[in-house]
Scaffold this active site. Structure first.
Site, short mmCIF file in Angstrom:
data_model
loop_
_atom_site.label_atom_id
_atom_site.label_comp_id
_atom_site.label_asym_id
_atom_site.label_seq_id
_atom_site.Cartn_x
_atom_site.Cartn_y
_atom_site.Cartn_z
CD GLU A 26 -2.51 -1.21 2.68
OE1 GLU A 26 -3.20 -2.20 2.91
OE2 GLU A 26 -2.35 -0.28 3.50
CB CYS B 120 2.13 7.21 3.61
SG CYS B 120 2.38 5.89 4.80
CB CYS C 212 5.95 -5.89 9.19
SG CYS C 212 7.12 -5.14 10.36
CB CYS D 6 3.16 -4.26 16.21
SG CYS D 6 4.88 -3.72 16.16
CB CYS E 172 0.40 -3.33 13.20
SG CYS E 172 0.96 -3.01 11.53
CB SER F 187 7.69 5.63 11.01
OG SER F 187 7.06 5.19 12.19
CB SER G 47 6.16 3.07 16.72
OG SER G 47 6.03 3.61 15.42
CG LEU G 48 7.74 5.35 23.26
CD1 LEU G 48 9.06 4.75 22.86
CD2 LEU G 48 7.92 6.82 23.64
CG ASN H 11 -6.95 3.51 11.88
OD1 ASN H 11 -7.98 4.17 11.89
ND2 ASN H 11 -5.83 3.94 11.35
CB CYS I 134 0.34 0.75 8.16
SG CYS I 134 1.00 -0.47 9.27
N1 SAH Z 1 7.17 -0.12 11.03
C1 SAH Z 1 7.22 1.26 11.27
C2 SAH Z 1 6.51 2.09 10.22
C3 SAH Z 1 5.17 1.60 9.73
S1 SAH Z 1 3.84 1.67 10.87
C4 SAH Z 1 6.69 1.58 12.65
O1 SAH Z 1 6.10 0.71 13.26
O2 SAH Z 1 6.92 2.69 13.12
C5 SAH Z 1 3.47 3.39 10.96
C6 SAH Z 1 2.75 3.78 12.25
O3 SAH Z 1 1.41 3.26 12.27
C7 SAH Z 1 3.42 3.24 13.51
O4 SAH Z 1 3.54 4.28 14.46
C8 SAH Z 1 2.45 2.18 13.97
O5 SAH Z 1 2.56 1.96 15.35
C9 SAH Z 1 1.13 2.77 13.55
N2 SAH Z 1 0.04 1.79 13.47
C10 SAH Z 1 0.09 0.54 13.00
N3 SAH Z 1 -1.13 -0.06 13.08
C11 SAH Z 1 -1.96 0.86 13.60
C12 SAH Z 1 -3.34 0.84 13.95
N4 SAH Z 1 -4.09 -0.23 13.75
N5 SAH Z 1 -3.87 1.97 14.48
C13 SAH Z 1 -3.11 3.08 14.69
N6 SAH Z 1 -1.80 3.15 14.39
C14 SAH Z 1 -1.22 2.04 13.86
FE1 SF4 Z 2 5.74 -3.69 11.47
FE2 SF4 Z 2 5.37 -1.11 12.13
FE3 SF4 Z 2 3.27 -2.77 11.88
FE4 SF4 Z 2 4.94 -3.05 13.93
S1 SF4 Z 2 3.62 -1.29 13.50
S2 SF4 Z 2 4.16 -4.72 12.65
S3 SF4 Z 2 6.89 -2.54 12.98
S4 SF4 Z 2 4.66 -2.15 10.27
#
Ligand code: SAH
Ligand code: SF4
Length: 353
Positions: free
Chosen positions: A97, A110, A117, A121, A124, A201, A224-225, A300, A343
């Site tokens: 995407e 973006c 990945c 996480c 995600c 990121s 991403s914390l 989300n 994402c």
């Molecule tokens: N892998 C990298 C970049 C891609 S994700 C990372 O994790 O930082 C980009 C951002 O989207 C990250 O901050 C991630 O925590 C956030 N993200 C992923 N899934 C999400 C969701 N379902 N709702 C809100 N933010 C989300």
């Molecule tokens: Fe990968 Fe970023 Fe999604 Fe975590 S939040 S699974 S690092 S894309």
């Protein structure tokens, strides 16, 4: 020839060497680079302007480097008109995407860095898919080209100003191709995006943060914390066990010192999980003394995770707490939500059928 090499993924100097090896005078790198990276001819190589016939012939011949050959599979505009999400298919059928966001003067692309990945996480959609493969530099550049072409078509006179590596994948886990792609996109002979307008990121892949701190270009770092203790963060982000918070924060402080740059932190707010006043206080404590900015992103909801976004008043209260502690922040508007723009969500929706 490197089988992963694509025209879009060749830096200016790599293009010069390719031409030289092919027996074409490397001075032709200039018009070829311009055709690929400025005119964005893509697969329509015969529309390239400014090429001499022998160069044009070489480009269209089988001996030349192929284009990334990415195809649009699905496109979703959002109701507010600020976001367009593209599902793009790579040569080998893999899909990723890319998102176009923003408004005139501030358009942002973006981009994805990997197919799936490996970081897993739990909240995600991309993490829930698992890892398939890294994207090549050319596949990342070609995503930006797609967005820029669409922009030129729909908003004549406008151009891409910002790039965020916040699509699918962990960009620092695919370091070299990501740096090659960003080197090309920031080249002033191409799209000429300002390095400060590029945000990378990361989930906290520490070896990558350390490498980025020593990279010659000064891109913006976003980390991403989502949790302020190892226990809490580890439940959302499995790799926290390998790279714990104390080491992550140290790497961020080092990045900020070496680059003399502010570090951005993302905090995805999940109701009842990390949205209390106590979490806000501990977040502010964790980042104390650092040149830091927090982006608050209400979750989300995804299929594979049983979590919800807090309501708006809780988001505001959380923001107020960290602001009172002296930590600047922005609440990221959930523009994407009606286009499945968290994402990985558009692809996940398709896979589910
Ligand atoms: N892998 C990298 C970049 C891609 S994700 C990372 O994790 O930082 C980009 C951002 O989207 C990250 O901050 C991630 O925590 C956030 N993200 C992923 N899934 C999400 C969701 N379902 N709702 C809100 N933010 C989300
Ligand atoms: Fe990968 Fe970023 Fe999604 Fe975590 S939040 S699974 S690092 S894309």
């Amino acid at each position: 020839m490197n089988t992963q090499q694509t025209l879009e993924g060749l830096s200016y100097s790599a293009l010069e060497s390719v031409l030289e090896t092919a027996g074409v005078n490397p001075v032709h790198a200039k018009p070829v680079f311009s055709a690929v990276q400025r005119q964005l001819v893509g697969d329509d190589l015969d529309t390239a302007e400014g090429l001499l016939p022998p160069v044009q012939r070489w480009l269209s011949s089988e001996r030349a480097v192929p284009t990334a050959g990415i195809q649009l599979v699905d496109e979703t505009p959002s109701a507010d008109g600020f976001t367009r999400k593209y599902l793009l298919r790579m040569e080998d059928g893999a899909e990723v995407e890319s998102v176009q966001m923003g408004f005139p003067g501030r358009f942002t692309a973006c981009l994805s860095s990997q197919v799936g990945c490996a970081m897993g996480c739990v909240f995600c959609a991309t993490g829930q898919m698992g890892f398939s493969r890294n994207l090549t530099a050319g596949e990342m550049v070609a995503q930006a080209h797609h967005v820029e072409r669409e922009l030129r078509r729909t908003n004549p006179g406008e151009r891409l100003r910002n790039i965020v590596m916040m699509g699918m994948g962990e960009p620092l886990h695919n370091f070299e191709p990501t740096m090659e792609a960003l080197g090309i996109l920031t080249d002033n002979r191409g799209l000429n995006i300002g390095p400060a307008r590029v945000a990378i990121s990361t989930v906290g892949y520490i070896p990558g943060i350390q490498q980025l701190a020593r990279h010659p270009k000064r891109y913006s770092l976003a980390v991403s914390l989502h949790g302020a203790s190892d226990e809490e963060r580890g439940k959302l982000i499995p790799i926290n066990k390998r790279w714990p918070l104390s080491e992550l924060i140290e790497a961020c402080r080092e990045y900020s010192a070496i680059k003399r740059a502010r570090v951005f932190f993302a905090w995805t707010l999940i109701r009842g999980v990390n949205d209390s006043d106590d979490h806000a206080r501990r977040l502010a404590e964790l980042l104390k003394g650092m040149d830091a900015h927090v982006n608050l992103i209400p979750l989300n909801a995804t299929e594979g995770f049983d979590g919800q976004a807090p309501d708006e008043s809780r988001v505001r209260a959380f923001q107020q707490m960290i602001q009172d502690a002296g930590l600047p922040s922005t609440v990221r508007q959930r523009r994407g939500i009606d286009v499945n723009a968290g994402c990985g969500q558009l692809k996940a929706k398709r896979v589910r059928g």
